[in-house]
Every structure is written in structure tokens, then in C-alpha cells.
Design an enzyme around this catalytic site. Structure first.
Site, PDB file in Angstrom:
ATOM      1  N   LYS A   1       0.864  -1.192   0.000  1.00  0.00           N
ATOM      2  CA  LYS A   1       0.000   0.000   0.000  1.00  0.00           C
ATOM      3  C   LYS A   1       0.894   1.233   0.000  1.00  0.00           C
ATOM      4  O   LYS A   1       1.865   1.309   0.756  1.00  0.00           O
ATOM      5  CB  LYS A   1      -0.867  -0.027   1.252  1.00  0.00           C
ATOM      6  CG  LYS A   1      -1.506   1.297   1.644  1.00  0.00           C
ATOM      7  CD  LYS A   1      -2.476   1.067   2.792  1.00  0.00           C
ATOM      8  CE  LYS A   1      -2.889   2.369   3.444  1.00  0.00           C
ATOM      9  NZ  LYS A   1      -4.026   2.173   4.365  1.00  0.00           N
TER      10      LYS A   1
ATOM     11  N   ASN B   1      -6.329   9.220   1.367  1.00  0.00           N
ATOM     12  CA  ASN B   1      -6.788   9.967   2.555  1.00  0.00           C
ATOM     13  C   ASN B   1      -7.550  11.233   2.184  1.00  0.00           C
ATOM     14  O   ASN B   1      -7.276  12.327   2.697  1.00  0.00           O
ATOM     15  CB  ASN B   1      -5.612  10.293   3.486  1.00  0.00           C
ATOM     16  CG  ASN B   1      -5.076   9.050   4.180  1.00  0.00           C
ATOM     17  OD1 ASN B   1      -3.950   8.642   3.931  1.00  0.00           O
ATOM     18  ND2 ASN B   1      -5.868   8.410   5.030  1.00  0.00           N
TER      19      ASN B   1
ATOM     20  N   ASP C   1     -12.585   4.086   3.197  1.00  0.00           N
ATOM     21  CA  ASP C   1     -12.047   3.990   4.554  1.00  0.00           C
ATOM     22  C   ASP C   1     -12.751   5.056   5.396  1.00  0.00           C
ATOM     23  O   ASP C   1     -13.791   4.782   6.026  1.00  0.00           O
ATOM     24  CB  ASP C   1     -10.516   4.194   4.496  1.00  0.00           C
ATOM     25  CG  ASP C   1      -9.837   4.282   5.851  1.00  0.00           C
ATOM     26  OD1 ASP C   1     -10.522   4.395   6.881  1.00  0.00           O
ATOM     27  OD2 ASP C   1      -8.594   4.253   5.908  1.00  0.00           O
TER      28      ASP C   1
ATOM     29  N   LYS D   1     -11.948  -0.355  10.293  1.00  0.00           N
ATOM     30  CA  LYS D   1     -11.164  -0.086  11.492  1.00  0.00           C
ATOM     31  C   LYS D   1     -12.131  -0.079  12.670  1.00  0.00           C
ATOM     32  O   LYS D   1     -13.116   0.670  12.650  1.00  0.00           O
ATOM     33  CB  LYS D   1     -10.465   1.273  11.383  1.00  0.00           C
ATOM     34  CG  LYS D   1      -9.411   1.297  10.285  1.00  0.00           C
ATOM     35  CD  LYS D   1      -8.795   2.656  10.098  1.00  0.00           C
ATOM     36  CE  LYS D   1      -7.776   2.602   8.966  1.00  0.00           C
ATOM     37  NZ  LYS D   1      -7.374   3.928   8.499  1.00  0.00           N
TER      38      LYS D   1
ATOM     39  N   ASP E   1      -3.542   4.784  -1.064  1.00  0.00           N
ATOM     40  CA  ASP E   1      -4.465   5.382  -0.100  1.00  0.00           C
ATOM     41  C   ASP E   1      -4.315   6.896  -0.207  1.00  0.00           C
ATOM     42  O   ASP E   1      -3.248   7.442   0.069  1.00  0.00           O
ATOM     43  CB  ASP E   1      -4.122   4.912   1.317  1.00  0.00           C
ATOM     44  CG  ASP E   1      -5.127   5.431   2.348  1.00  0.00           C
ATOM     45  OD1 ASP E   1      -6.094   6.107   1.952  1.00  0.00           O
ATOM     46  OD2 ASP E   1      -4.926   5.149   3.551  1.00  0.00           O
TER      47      ASP E   1
ATOM     48  N   LYS F   1       0.887   5.490   0.249  1.00  0.00           N
ATOM     49  CA  LYS F   1       0.147   6.727   0.466  1.00  0.00           C
ATOM     50  C   LYS F   1       0.324   7.599  -0.774  1.00  0.00           C
ATOM     51  O   LYS F   1       1.421   7.658  -1.357  1.00  0.00           O
ATOM     52  CB  LYS F   1       0.680   7.454   1.702  1.00  0.00           C
ATOM     53  CG  LYS F   1       0.352   6.744   3.010  1.00  0.00           C
ATOM     54  CD  LYS F   1      -1.136   6.817   3.348  1.00  0.00           C
ATOM     55  CE  LYS F   1      -1.414   6.259   4.743  1.00  0.00           C
ATOM     56  NZ  LYS F   1      -2.866   6.220   5.031  1.00  0.00           N
TER      57      LYS F   1
HETATM   58 MG    MG Z   1      -6.832   4.640   4.752  1.00  0.00          MG
END
Ligand code: MG
Length: 369
Positions: free
Chosen positions: A161, A190, A238, A262, A188, A163
Site C-alpha cells: 500500500k 486519505n 475507509d 477499522k 491510499d 500513500k
Molecule cells: Mg486509509
């Protein structure tokens, strides 16, 4: 069971190196730990929303306040036969999933202690190895990133993964893909992008990623559904999945083909199960994500990932990845095959000396006299 008292700890755990994402850098991880006691039994929980409300709208300080002053007093001194009953007692309070999770997860670990049943079995999971992927934040240079990825490839990680953020996206991905043509990657974001970036995502389509995690606004399903209709690469959510309701709506409008779960973000383990089951029914695989928790929070992630629809490798880490010394013991250790086993007995618990050293605030929530 009756919850006799809650002991609540706000800790700041210094990281070996800053954690950099699209929303900034964290130098230490601010986390809320709760010990719930019932008679001679107890259970610990950890919930980690970070220092500032950068990941979602909660912060560790806000969660600590809500657990000690608002939610805790609603549950201490009361009986809760199920986690759903406990959630019901807190439904008048809106949002604040991390704070609710800190209490709800302690209900589960307490129930595990009282019944002598491993947490993953209480949850309905199976005792199996949980596989982890590799994960790299934004680096100073692409060369540094390529070197780090080489290490993960050499170590046979099943996926990597990365960022991504504006300025650290397409050029980085082209370099990564040309260097590692056969490796499984996802990014990811974000919430770093908007629908105006559709041309960029069409270029990213050519990279062949497993999926793109949380590209758009943290609280959006409609724009994500629109993006999903216009690109080939699957979308994973997410931040957006911060409640059972949000998961229901994301699935209904086709906003995602994967969901990262999560425990803190969704308000605890009962909600993890509801979202897990809902996703399974919709044919959406889920995977577990971490918040750089101590070994306790990391162990909770492993326990939930034993549910059957957790199929994509999780963000699970050895303690030594982030901490010189883990707050909790035993520390988390990854097998050479990048797997973790759920616990058959108690989960890791804070080392008393380290807890004393890292605690910024502590309060006990007791029944009203
Ligand atoms: Mg994430």
C-alpha cells in the site's frame, strides 16, 4: 455483565519516525485506553483517533472527554448482556465512534475474560493466520520509496500500500510500476482529491492498481459513486465508512468495491460485524486497517480479521515498526510469512511503568453514589 468501573488513560506514544499522509505528519500517536472492570474480571480496549481531528472529525482529546464525562457515566453501574445493548444505551449521542468504540471494545474483552472465550471466537471468527501487507507513507524521494518497496518485495509481502497525495501520485506510481511490474499495489489518498481530478484517475487506471482507497471527501458517497462509474480501478472506502449507516448508503449507491474496516472508526466490534456481514452479502471484500495502535489495538484488529470476509491483506504491523518499546506487552511480532495469529488467552495489556510514563491524563468513572 455489570460494568463496575472504567479506568480511562490518554497516552501519547512516541513514534520511531513521523507518520506522513495527505493530512500531515504525526510524531507521536495519541490514544485512549480503557480498562473496564466487573467484579474480579476486567478487559482492556484501545481507540486511536490521533491528536488532532485530521483523519476524521474526532481527536484523542475529544474521545477522552466523551468517555470520561459523557458516555462512561451512562454505562458504569449498569448491566449489559450484549454489545448491542451497550450501543443502544449510547445511541442518543451522535457520532464520536472512536469514543464509543473505546467503551464497546472493553465490553468485549471483559466478556472474553468472564466467559473464558477467546475474543475472535466470541466475535464468530475462526482461528486462522491473518496476513498483513506492506505499507509506505510519503517519502522524501521516489528513489527512497523504490528502495523501501524492494525490501517488501524481497520479503515476499503479498501486497504493498502506498500513500498518495497531490504532488506524490502519478509520477511516483509510474516509477513504481515500471520497477515492479508484477507486484500488487493499491494507493491510499486519505481524501486528498476531488472529482475535478478525474483525468488524473483515468491515468492512474493505466497503472493497474488493486484499488484506490478513499480518493475523495471523507464524508462522501455520491462523488465516490460517480468516480467509480468513470474509472476501471475499483474504489475502496475507509474514512467515509464511519458508521453502519454510512456503509449501508455507500453500498446502496455503488460507491465502493472494497471496504477498509477499522474498529475505532465504526464505533466498535458489534458494528464491525454488521458492516462485515452487509459487505459480504453485497459481494464486497473487506480488510482490516490500523491506526498505529499499541500491541493491544493491533491485537484487536487481528481478532476481528478472523471473520470470513476479511480477505485482502490487512494493515497490521509488528510493534518494532513504529515503536522503540511498545506500551503494551507482549509486543506484536510478525511471523516470517507476514502473518499474525489471534490470541487464545488475554490480549496484550499495558506495562504499568510504561503506562505511567506515557499517560497525559487518567480518570476513573465510578457509579453515581
Ligand atoms: Mg486509509
Amino acid at each position: 455483565m455489570r460494568i463496575d468501573r472504567l479506568d480511562v488513560y490518554y497516552v501519547a506514544m512516541p513514534l520511531i519516525a513521523p507518520w506522513r499522509t495527505a493530512y500531515g505528519a504525526d510524531y507521536d500517536i495519541h490514544s485512549v485506553l480503557v480498562k473496564a472492570t466487573s467484579g474480579d474480571n476486567y478487559g482492556w480496549a484501545e481507540s486511536t483517533p490521533f491528536f488532532a481531528p485530521t483523519y476524521l472529525s474526532e481527536s484523542a482529546g475529544g474521545a477522552y472527554y466523551h468517555v470520561t464525562e459523557v458516555f462512561g457515566p451512562q454505562v458504569v453501574g449498569r448491566e449489559f448482556d450484549t454489545a448491542a445493548d451497550l450501543n443502544d444505551a449510547l445511541t442518543i449521542f451522535k457520532g464520536n465512534s472512536f469514543a464509543k468504540a473505546a467503551i464497546e471494545i472493553a465490553w468485549w474483552t471483559l466478556q472474553s475474560d468472564i466467559t473464558g472465550t477467546p475474543l475472535h471466537k466470541l466475535l464468530g471468527g475462526e482461528t486462522r493466520e491473518i496476513i498483513a501487507g506492506a505499507d509506505f507513507g510519503i517519502q522524501d524521494t521516489i528513489d527512497e520509496l523504490l528502495e523501501a518497496i524492494q525490501g517488501a518485495v524481497d520479503a515476499n509481502f503479498p501486497r504493498v500500500k502506498l500513500k498518495a497525495a497531490p504532488g506524490w501520485d502519478l509520477d511516483m506510481l509510474k516509477a513504481v510500476r515500471s520497477t515492479f511490474p508484477g507486484m500488487t499495489f493499491h494507493i491510499d489518498c486519505n481524501s486528498g482529491y476531488t472529482l475535478d481530478d478525474l483525468p488524473l484517475f483515468k491515468e492512474i487506471d493505466k497503472i493497474g492498481l488493486a484499488f484506490i482507497e478513499q480518493p475523495l471527501h471523507w464524508n462522501d458517497v455520491l462523488d465516490h459513486a460517480e468516480l467509480a462509474r468513470n474509472i476501471e480501478t475499483p474504489v475502496c472506502l475507509d474514512e467515509t465508512i464511519h458508521s453502519v449507516k454510512a456503509a449501508e448508503q455507500a453500498i446502496a449507491v455503488g460507491a465502493c468495491k472494497y471496504i477498509n474496516i477499522k474498529p475505532g472508526r465504526v464505533g466498535g466490534l458489534h458494528n464491525v460485524k454488521l458492516i462485515h456481514d452487509m459487505a459480504a452479502e453485497a459481494g464486497i471484500p473487506v480488510w482490516v486497517g490500523g491506526m498505529l495502535e499499541s500491541a493491544l489495538g493491533g491485537a484487536i484488529c487481528v481478532e476481528v480479521a478472523t471473520l470470513a470476509n476479511f480477505t485482502y491483506p490487512g494493515d497490521l504491523f509488528a510493534s518494532s515498526r513504529f515503536y522503540v518499546e511498545d506500551l503494551c506487552e507482549p509486543p506484536t511480532v510478525m511471523t516470517p510469512n507476514h502473518t499474525f495469529m489471534p490470541y487464545e488467552g488475554r490480549l496484550p495489556e499495558p506495562n504499568p511503568d510504561r503506562l505511567a510514563a506515557l499517560t497525559k491524563h487518567h480518570a476513573a468513572v465510578l457509579p453515581n453514589a
